[in-house]
Design a protein around this motif. Sequence first.
Motif, PDB file in Angstrom:
ATOM      1  N   ILE A  85      -5.897  29.753 -28.327  1.00 43.77           N
ATOM      2  CA  ILE A  85      -6.108  29.579 -29.724  1.00 43.77           C
ATOM      3  C   ILE A  85      -4.944  29.666 -30.268  1.00 43.77           C
ATOM      4  N   ASP A  87      -2.861  29.268 -34.360  1.00 40.68           N
ATOM      5  CA  ASP A  87      -2.745  28.943 -35.866  1.00 40.68           C
ATOM      6  C   ASP A  87      -2.157  27.994 -36.312  1.00 40.68           C
ATOM      7  N   ILE A  93      -2.897  33.191 -30.985  1.00 41.64           N
ATOM      8  CA  ILE A  93      -3.844  34.190 -31.662  1.00 41.64           C
ATOM      9  C   ILE A  93      -4.614  34.790 -30.530  1.00 41.64           C
ATOM     10  N   LEU A 111     -11.836  36.055 -36.953  1.00 42.93           N
ATOM     11  CA  LEU A 111     -10.555  35.152 -37.161  1.00 42.93           C
ATOM     12  C   LEU A 111     -10.903  35.000 -38.784  1.00 42.93           C
ATOM     13  N   TYR A 116      -7.390  26.190 -36.927  1.00 40.22           N
ATOM     14  CA  TYR A 116      -7.077  26.610 -35.819  1.00 40.22           C
ATOM     15  C   TYR A 116      -6.973  25.428 -34.661  1.00 40.22           C
TER      16      TYR A 116
END
Length: 134
Positions: A85, A87, A93, A111, A116
């Motif tokens: 993942i 950003d 992330i 989150l 994302y």
Amino acid sequence: GENLDGATVYLIDHFENTVTNLSDVAYAFTSEKGTFHGRFTLQFEGEVVLESNDNVLDSISIFPNPTDGQLNIVSPLDPITSIAIFDVRGRKIDNALVKAQGNYTIDISELEAAVYFITVTTETGAITKRIVKK
């Protein structure tokens, strides 16, 4: 029609956060009395005659999008090896190593609300898709 004869049919239950291959197993559920719009989605995957990496990777589904927290990733044709993942600034992330074909659920409820990018890597290759966290 004729194109559905060789298709694999998936039932996505958004209330239970499950994906069921209706071509392999039956699906039963119980429900309270009432109308529940948007609970189910049917997804049809056609028979792959000449398989290429693009077709395999394009069959990967990520839902619901936008999401409040639970994110389902479905790869019916190729086992998932990892999920990352990112950003919008490109910072990683989270990263998960996976050895699964079919369904995988990740919890992104902690989150912040934002856009994302999810990179799903399989044995064939990788694909990145955009998701929105509400």
